[in-house]
Write an enzyme that holds these catalytic residues in place. Structure first.
Site, PDB file in Angstrom:
ATOM      1  N   LYS A  18       0.810  -1.221   0.000  1.00 44.66           N
ATOM      2  CA  LYS A  18       0.000   0.000   0.000  1.00 44.66           C
ATOM      3  C   LYS A  18       0.846   1.275   0.000  1.00 44.66           C
ATOM      4  CE  LYS A  18      -4.104  -2.102   0.350  1.00 44.66           C
ATOM      5  NZ  LYS A  18      -5.142  -2.014  -0.696  1.00 44.66           N
ATOM      6  N   GLU A  63     -10.063   5.533   3.226  1.00 49.59           N
ATOM      7  CA  GLU A  63     -10.809   4.404   3.756  1.00 49.59           C
ATOM      8  C   GLU A  63      -9.785   3.306   4.028  1.00 49.59           C
ATOM      9  OE1 GLU A  63     -10.199   4.824   0.602  1.00 49.59           O
ATOM     10  OE2 GLU A  63      -9.426   2.840   0.135  1.00 49.59           O
ATOM     11  N   SER A  98       1.656  -9.598  -0.909  1.00 51.35           N
ATOM     12  CA  SER A  98       1.317  -8.179  -0.782  1.00 51.35           C
ATOM     13  C   SER A  98       1.553  -7.606   0.610  1.00 51.35           C
ATOM     14  CB  SER A  98      -0.140  -7.959  -1.195  1.00 51.35           C
ATOM     15  OG  SER A  98      -1.001  -8.781  -0.419  1.00 51.35           O
TER      16      SER A  98
HETATM   17  C1  PLP Z   1      -1.704  -7.036   2.507  1.00 49.13           C
HETATM   18  C2  PLP Z   1      -2.855  -6.679   1.649  1.00 49.13           C
HETATM   19  N1  PLP Z   1      -2.999  -7.266   0.459  1.00 49.13           N
HETATM   20  C3  PLP Z   1      -4.032  -6.984  -0.352  1.00 49.13           C
HETATM   21  C4  PLP Z   1      -5.011  -6.093   0.024  1.00 49.13           C
HETATM   22  C5  PLP Z   1      -6.160  -5.871  -0.904  1.00 49.13           C
HETATM   23  O1  PLP Z   1      -6.057  -4.715  -1.673  1.00 49.13           O
HETATM   24  P1  PLP Z   1      -5.748  -4.756  -3.219  1.00 49.13           P
HETATM   25  O2  PLP Z   1      -6.672  -5.757  -3.839  1.00 49.13           O
HETATM   26  O3  PLP Z   1      -6.054  -3.373  -3.662  1.00 49.13           O
HETATM   27  O4  PLP Z   1      -4.348  -5.101  -3.415  1.00 49.13           O
HETATM   28  C6  PLP Z   1      -4.903  -5.440   1.252  1.00 49.13           C
HETATM   29  C7  PLP Z   1      -5.934  -4.463   1.667  1.00 49.13           C
HETATM   30  O5  PLP Z   1      -6.112  -4.096   2.761  1.00 49.13           O
HETATM   31  C8  PLP Z   1      -3.800  -5.750   2.085  1.00 49.13           C
HETATM   32  O6  PLP Z   1      -3.673  -5.166   3.275  1.00 49.13           O
END
Ligand code: PLP
Lengths: 382, 259
Positions: free
Chosen positions: A87, A109, A367
């Protein structure tokens, strides 16, 4: 048909916002367009990404997991970034842009709290006021991140309407923004919302895919992985890593929570500023998603993913909460990496699809890290 | 395109009066249709009927609550329109809802359902000029008057384009923010009304943040009239009944008509 720079991904996208917000979206579009080709802006962002957020993030070869699953797994380690997830890439870009536009406050948000923490972090760094809306249910299951935001000087407000999760936090953040749009930038946390967000947020996350493409080439003898996989809530980490491989032959896979599979159901709708796939009833009322993972607990999906699904360029596959709980433990045990519950969705798919993936090389966007989820998992595994 | 909504409001204005358009949430309580009749009898020039949506992004707590109650009671766009069909309200009506309700049903089908139900106009606050094309085509084809919103944030060049695309009236958003009653009329209300009056001959009504008869009178020194939403819906939530809501609307009517 469908120019992302004009807010169109095939038939999806658009700028479906109240009239009050149209000028702000247009201003943001113009500011981003200008900044993105300005070498000074790019240099400042790169400096922050490298020396503040800790990029480039590592690419980790997972020998133990590979042996267990029978496919070769490479992890793109967004969990190692400052604040613990991908993020921060988007937030640093948007905060720089907000400052460039003369905005003095941020509103955001958050679902899992990772985007909220990243926004609170940038607000602290840039000395901006910050308000983050978070669903009451998520405040409860991601307490640690609430405290982190407060520690960083951000005001966390509870979204008490509807399902009291991410969808409702988006509603509240947009309502907040309408009233203070002249001084405040809405730092949206995924590739969703009105133009220019889906395009801009993808561009800010493109760094994940660009780095990974080079790193893969180095370990794969100039080659590319057979599969590039990421979890999808709104879809930003997936959009970022896919961007590096869009023009390659790699199969792109988005993993959705079974209880929030907007793409799986493939019903188009309009909410939160864009035309995309949306979980809804026969009358167009938005349904509540249900997922163990607060970050994926969202009934919509960014418009680019709807387009990638509709054109067949990417596949979107659901996994269940139970499969995710197993995967969370599997990666922890085999590789010594505790993943975010969101990211564990991808591992769950690998595990489930191991026969189909036999002998292939899979690049996984990890992620985020799982620290925020440990308390919740303690309860579940007790 | 001209329709009965615009003709009615123009005739009120051109005879020296001010337009009063109350908003109420369709399906809120079993007696909501009686409330519609009471509001018409109390002197409304036209009535906005809200069709509840799960995620009303432009609405504050009062209308959100009304939406939730109606949705929980099982109200659907179809059930509201079915009730309006043949209800003989006596004044023109316009439906206010969000884009996804119309999109899900299909733009053309939604437009023709409005016509079948005797509804003259439609307001979709999350479908701005940039996105209105497909809906406008369907609405124009069916003869539905699409009311466009104009907000204080709009640059000057945008206002004439909004006014050209708007039918029925031009909905001037009185403040930066969501629906709800405020203690004071925002300064922006008269300013946006004046800017619109400078560029259009269509009726200009101010809504959002007009919650008392005094505020309605004040903004109507510039505007052609008002849309009153949250104040009316709050009365419904307070279970004032058709009569009580009618009394409130009569107070607005009397104030706007002056001594
Ligand atoms: C570690 C992590 N991965 C994925 C996401 C999902 O978001 P996005 O689909 O935009 O990558 C989040 C959202 O809070 C997250 O904290």
């Amino acid at each position: 048909m469908g120019d992302p720079e004009q807010g169109r991904f095939g038939e999806f996208g658009g700028m479906f916002v109240p009239e009050t917000l149209v000028p702000a979206c247009q201003q943001l579009d113009a500011a981003f367009r200008e900044a993105w080709i300005d070498p000074a802006f790019r240099a400042e962002l790169t400096d922050l990404l490298n020396n503040y957020a800790g990029r480039p993030s590592a690419l980790t070869e997972c020998s133990n997991l590979s042996e267990e699953l029978g496919c070769r797994v490479l992890l793109k380690r967004e969990d190692l970034n400052h604040t613990g997830s991908h993020k921060i890439n988007n937030v640093l870009g948007q905060a720089l842009l907000a400052r460039r536009m003369g905005k003095t406050s941020l509103v955001a948000e958050t679902g899992a709290g990772q985007h909220g923490v990243a926004t609170a972090t940038a607000a602290a760094l840039f000395d901006m006021d910050c308000v983050v809306y978070m669903g009451a249910v998520d405040i409860e299951r991601q307490k640690l991140n609430v405290f982190r935001m407060q520690l960083l000087g951000t005001e966390v407000r509870s979204a008490e309407s509807g399902s009291r999760t991410l969808k409702d936090a988006v509603n509240e953040a947009m309502r907040h923004w309408v009233a203070v749009v002249e001084t405040t930038h809405y730092c949206l946390g995924s590739v969703m919302g009105p133009h220019p967000y889906p395009w801009m947020v993808r561009e800010f996350h493109r760094v994940i895919g660009d780095e990974a493409r080079q790193q893969c080439a180095a370990v794969l003898d100039g080659g590319i992985p057979d599969v590039v996989a990421a979890c999808v809530g709104g879809g930003s980490n997936a959009a970022g890593i896919f961007a590096g491989f869009a023009d390659s032959d790699a199969r792109l896979v988005g993993v959705e929570p079974a209880g929030g599979a907007a793409v799986g159901r493939a019903v188009p709708g309009i909410v939160h500023g864009s035309h995309s796939y949306l979980m809804q009833d026969e009358w167009g009322q938005v349904l509540e998603a249900e997922s163990i993972s607060a970050g994926l607990d969202y009934p919509g999906i960014g418009p680019e993913h709807a387009h990638l699904a509709a054109t067949g360029r990417a596949d979107y596959i659901p996994v269940t909460d139970a499969e995710v709980v197993d995967a969370f433990q599997l990666l922890s045990r085999t590789e010594g990496i505790i993943p975010a519950l969101e990211s564990a969705h991808v591992i769950a798919w690998l595990s489930k699809a191991r026969h189909e993936l036999k002998g292939q090389t899979v690049l996984v966007n990890l992620s985020g890290r799982g620290d925020k989820d440990v308390a919740q998992m303690m309860d579940i595994l007790k | 395109m001209s329709g009965v909504l615009e003709a009615t409001l123009r005739s009120r204005r051109d005879s020296g009066g001010k337009c009063l358009v109350p908003y109420l949430t369709g399906g809120l309580g079993p007696d909501w249709l009686d409330t519609v009749h009471a509001v018409a009898a109390a002197g409304a020039d036209a009535i906005e009927i809200g069709v509840p949506f799960s995620d009303p992004g432009m609405d504050g707590p009062t209308i959100q609550e009304a939406n939730d109650i109606a949705l929980e009671a099982g109200v659907t766009p179809q059930s509201i329109l079915d009730s309006l069909r043949g209800a003989d309200i006596g004044v023109p009506t316009a439906v206010m809802t969000y884009g996804n309700i119309a999109y899900r049903m299909g733009w053309e089908r939604f437009a023709s359902m409005l016509v079948d139900s005797g509804v003259s106009g439609c307001i979709l606050p999350d479908i701005p000029l940039e996105e209105v094309g497909p809906w406008a085509e369907a609405a124009d084809g069916a003869g539905v008057e699409t009311v466009m919103l104009a907000a204080p944030t709009a640059p000057d060049e945008r206002l004439p384009r909004i006014c050209r695309r708007s039918h029925g009236f031009v909905y001037a958003v009185g403040l930066l923010g969501i629906t709800g009653v405020r203690a004071e009329l925002a300064a922006s209300a008269k300013i946006i009304a004046g800017r619109l009056k400078n560029v259009t001959d269509k009726p200009v009504l101010v809504g959002v943040g007009v919650g008392t008869p005094a505020q309605a009178v004040e903004v109507s020194t510039v505007a052609d009239g008002v849309v009153v939403g949250s104040a009316v819906v709050q009365r419904m939530l307070d279970r004032a009944g058709p009569e009580g809501v009618g009394e409130l609307v009569a107070e607005f009517r009397a104030a706007l008509d002056g001594p």
